[in-house]
Design an enzyme around this catalytic site. Structure first.
Site, PDB file in Angstrom:
ATOM      1  N   GLY A 120      -3.455   6.430 -13.660  1.00 58.76           N
ATOM      2  CA  GLY A 120      -4.784   5.925 -13.502  1.00 58.76           C
ATOM      3  C   GLY A 120      -5.455   6.585 -12.550  1.00 58.76           C
ATOM      4  N   ARG A 180      -2.067   9.232 -19.320  1.00 60.03           N
ATOM      5  CA  ARG A 180      -0.832   8.665 -19.351  1.00 60.03           C
ATOM      6  C   ARG A 180       0.185   9.184 -20.590  1.00 60.03           C
ATOM      7  NH1 ARG A 180      -1.019   4.990 -15.455  1.00 60.03           N
ATOM      8  NH2 ARG A 180      -2.992   3.598 -15.234  1.00 60.03           N
ATOM      9  N   ASP A 194       3.632   6.424  -9.575  1.00 63.66           N
ATOM     10  CA  ASP A 194       5.068   6.464  -9.842  1.00 63.66           C
ATOM     11  C   ASP A 194       5.391   7.132 -11.211  1.00 63.66           C
ATOM     12  OD1 ASP A 194       4.212   4.116 -11.278  1.00 63.66           O
ATOM     13  OD2 ASP A 194       5.604   2.723 -10.300  1.00 63.66           O
ATOM     14  N   THR A 246      -3.032   6.642  -6.255  1.00 64.27           N
ATOM     15  CA  THR A 246      -3.417   5.821  -7.064  1.00 64.27           C
ATOM     16  C   THR A 246      -4.013   4.332  -5.969  1.00 64.27           C
ATOM     17  OG1 THR A 246      -1.867   3.405  -8.081  1.00 64.27           O
ATOM     18  CG2 THR A 246      -0.759   4.965  -6.408  1.00 64.27           C
ATOM     19  N   ILE A 247      -4.748   3.691  -6.788  1.00 69.27           N
ATOM     20  CA  ILE A 247      -5.644   2.439  -6.074  1.00 69.27           C
ATOM     21  C   ILE A 247      -4.403   1.322  -5.528  1.00 69.27           C
ATOM     22  CG2 ILE A 247      -7.703   2.889  -7.073  1.00 69.27           C
ATOM     23  CD1 ILE A 247      -7.240   0.147  -8.804  1.00 69.27           C
ATOM     24  N   ASP A 248      -3.460   1.280  -6.168  1.00 66.01           N
ATOM     25  CA  ASP A 248      -2.486   0.195  -6.198  1.00 66.01           C
ATOM     26  C   ASP A 248      -1.610   0.320  -4.727  1.00 66.01           C
ATOM     27  OD1 ASP A 248      -2.977  -0.396  -8.744  1.00 66.01           O
ATOM     28  OD2 ASP A 248      -1.251   0.351  -9.770  1.00 66.01           O
ATOM     29  N   ASP A 272       1.256   1.284  -4.117  1.00 65.89           N
ATOM     30  CA  ASP A 272       2.560   1.166  -4.362  1.00 65.89           C
ATOM     31  C   ASP A 272       3.771   2.243  -4.308  1.00 65.89           C
ATOM     32  OD1 ASP A 272       1.852   2.346  -6.597  1.00 65.89           O
ATOM     33  OD2 ASP A 272       2.452   1.052  -8.138  1.00 65.89           O
ATOM     34  N   ARG A 302      -1.416  -3.556 -10.077  1.00 65.18           N
ATOM     35  CA  ARG A 302      -0.068  -3.675 -10.897  1.00 65.18           C
ATOM     36  C   ARG A 302       0.991  -4.682 -10.337  1.00 65.18           C
ATOM     37  NH1 ARG A 302       0.934   0.236 -15.002  1.00 65.18           N
ATOM     38  NH2 ARG A 302      -0.238   1.721 -14.102  1.00 65.18           N
ATOM     39  N   LYS A 306     -16.649 -27.338   0.740  1.00 65.55           N
ATOM     40  CA  LYS A 306     -17.714 -27.095  -0.522  1.00 65.55           C
ATOM     41  C   LYS A 306     -17.317 -25.970  -1.411  1.00 65.55           C
ATOM     42  CE  LYS A 306     -21.600 -29.423   1.351  1.00 65.55           C
ATOM     43  NZ  LYS A 306     -21.085 -29.707   2.701  1.00 65.55           N
ATOM     44  N   GLU A 335      -3.347  -9.151 -10.426  1.00 67.07           N
ATOM     45  CA  GLU A 335      -3.435  -9.052 -12.124  1.00 67.07           C
ATOM     46  C   GLU A 335      -1.919  -9.606 -12.520  1.00 67.07           C
ATOM     47  OE1 GLU A 335      -4.225  -5.193 -13.360  1.00 67.07           O
ATOM     48  OE2 GLU A 335      -2.818  -4.349 -12.083  1.00 67.07           O
ATOM     49  N   ARG A 381     -15.299 -20.812 -11.617  1.00 67.29           N
ATOM     50  CA  ARG A 381     -15.390 -19.732 -12.463  1.00 67.29           C
ATOM     51  C   ARG A 381     -14.150 -18.486 -12.049  1.00 67.29           C
ATOM     52  NH1 ARG A 381     -18.546 -22.850 -14.263  1.00 67.29           N
ATOM     53  NH2 ARG A 381     -20.766 -22.725 -14.545  1.00 67.29           N
ATOM     54  N   ILE A 401     -14.018  -1.536 -12.355  1.00 67.41           N
ATOM     55  CA  ILE A 401     -14.785  -1.165 -11.229  1.00 67.41           C
ATOM     56  C   ILE A 401     -13.814  -0.660 -10.069  1.00 67.41           C
ATOM     57  CG2 ILE A 401     -16.873  -2.446 -12.057  1.00 67.41           C
ATOM     58  CD1 ILE A 401     -16.442  -4.039  -9.447  1.00 67.41           C
TER      59      ILE A 401
HETATM   60  O1  F6P Z   1      -2.289   2.012 -11.443  1.00 69.95           O
HETATM   61  C1  F6P Z   1      -3.621   1.884 -11.476  1.00 69.95           C
HETATM   62  C2  F6P Z   1      -3.976   0.730 -12.426  1.00 69.95           C
HETATM   63  O2  F6P Z   1      -5.478   0.489 -12.063  1.00 69.95           O
HETATM   64  C3  F6P Z   1      -3.296  -0.565 -11.932  1.00 69.95           C
HETATM   65  O3  F6P Z   1      -3.899  -1.467 -11.084  1.00 69.95           O
HETATM   66  C4  F6P Z   1      -3.703  -1.396 -13.543  1.00 69.95           C
HETATM   67  O4  F6P Z   1      -2.563  -2.146 -13.764  1.00 69.95           O
HETATM   68  C5  F6P Z   1      -3.629  -0.109 -14.398  1.00 69.95           C
HETATM   69  O5  F6P Z   1      -3.661   1.069 -13.586  1.00 69.95           O
HETATM   70  C6  F6P Z   1      -4.146  -0.100 -15.636  1.00 69.95           C
HETATM   71  O6  F6P Z   1      -4.087   1.002 -16.322  1.00 69.95           O
HETATM   72  P1  F6P Z   1      -4.734   1.477 -17.713  1.00 69.95           P
HETATM   73  O7  F6P Z   1      -5.883   2.439 -17.171  1.00 69.95           O
HETATM   74  O8  F6P Z   1      -3.730   2.306 -18.380  1.00 69.95           O
HETATM   75  O9  F6P Z   1      -5.518   0.405 -18.470  1.00 69.95           O
END
Ligand code: F6P
Length: 317
Positions: free
Chosen positions: A10, A71, A102, A124-126, A128, A170, A213, A221, A242, A249
């Protein structure tokens, strides 16, 4: 040295700053640096081009990755990796800097085992990758999530609603935990806390009856279908509800100064390590110091971050 650089998995804001740092640090050392397009897929297809200083001009502030990414689950097969090794040999590449998460590290480890000098850079934004306190892209994604959650609070408060906001990450709780804390979310649900639906519904009902309120629920996720959860909250708690999935994004946008700095430091450090004849490692940051561990260790490491943030949630939520 002839150094290749690729981004994989990603995309994450700040990857460009890391590419720029690798290229510029390499050129300053007298190396030749080659950009490899589209991750490991581009590597096996031979999308390898020599980079000059100018090729990485004006990218420091740009989200995404100029190299493109992909990927490639097939990289698990030795015969596919053989193609990568052949391309590296054909282009006389001495070492590879692999920026990603990873999956990228796993690919780099496999190549290391086939005799290729590799360095992993955490992108990675995660957040992790346990061998680094922070990964490139996390700060920007956190900013994006906080900006969105603040906006959702405005409308939730105006309409006296409950808002459920799903963030990425993730299996890592960090984006949810940090954004929930920074935005004062009433509930933060992560892979670590798990979702106790009955308790959440009961708590929301109680809060509603007590006259609160609106409510913000930040959830990682992959824990549930947030749209169904919103329906159940409406049916049970008395709140209109909601759900919003922040989605992709979170992966884009101008990198924060923190990400630019981290990426610049790690990119240049990866080149330094190669010059010290160190490879087969993942670089990272720990207590604001650059460090490295073997790729194998990096992949096995469990996060040992202190639990003070989780404690803080229970104190001030
Ligand atoms: O690893 C970054 C990430 O954005 C996760 O947060 C997310 O679960 C995943 O990639 C989504 O992957 P893809 O771009 O393959 O849909």
């Amino acid at each position: 040295m002839r150094i290749g650089v690729l981004t994989s998995g990603g995309d994450a804001p700040g990857m460009n700053a890391a590419i720029r740092a690798v290229v510029r640090a390499g050129l300053s050392n007298g190396d030749q640096v080659f950009g490899i397009y589209d991750g490991y897929r581009g590597l096996i297809e031979g999308k390898i081009f020599e980079f000059t200083r100018k090729d990485v001009s004006e990218i420091l502030n740009r989200g995404g990755t100029i190299l493109g990414t992909a990927r490639l689950p097939e990289f698990a097969y030795p015969q596919v990796r053989e193609l990568a090794v052949k391309q590296l040999q054909k282009n006389d590449i001495d070492a590879l800097i692999c920026i990603g998460g990873d999956g990228t590290y796993t690919g780099a480890l496999k190549l290391t085992e086939m005799g290729i000098k590799c360095i992993g850079v955490p992108g990675t934004i995660d957040n992790d990758i346990a061998s680094s306190d922070f990964t490139i892209g996390f700060s920007t994604a956190l900013n994006t999530a906080c900006d969105a959650i603040d906006k959702l609070r405005d409308t939730s408060s105006s309409h006296q609603r409950c808002s459920i906001i799903e963030v990425m990450g993730r299996h890592c709780p960090d984006l949810a935990l940090y954004s929930g804390l920074c935005c004062g979310a009433e509930y933060i649900i992560t892979s670590k806390t798990g979702l106790d639906k009955e308790k959440l519904l009961a708590d929301l009902k109680k809060n509603r009856l007590q006259g609160r309120k609106h409510a913000i629920v930040v959830i990682s996720e992959n824990l549930c279908d947030v749209y169904s959860l919103a329906k159940e909250v409406e049916e049970y708690s008395g709140y209109e509800c909601r759900a919003t999935i922040l989605g992709y994004i979170q992966r884009g946008g101008t990198p924060t100064p923190e990400d630019r700095l981290l990426a610049s430091r790690l990119g240049a450090y990866a080149v330094d390590l190669l010059h010290q004849n160190i490879s087969g490692v993942a670089c990272g940051i720990h207590e604001n110091k650059l460090k490295y561990v073997s790729l194998k260790e990096a992949l096995l490491m469990e996060s040992d971050r202190d639990l003070s943030l989780e404690e803080l949630v229970t104190k001030i939520q």
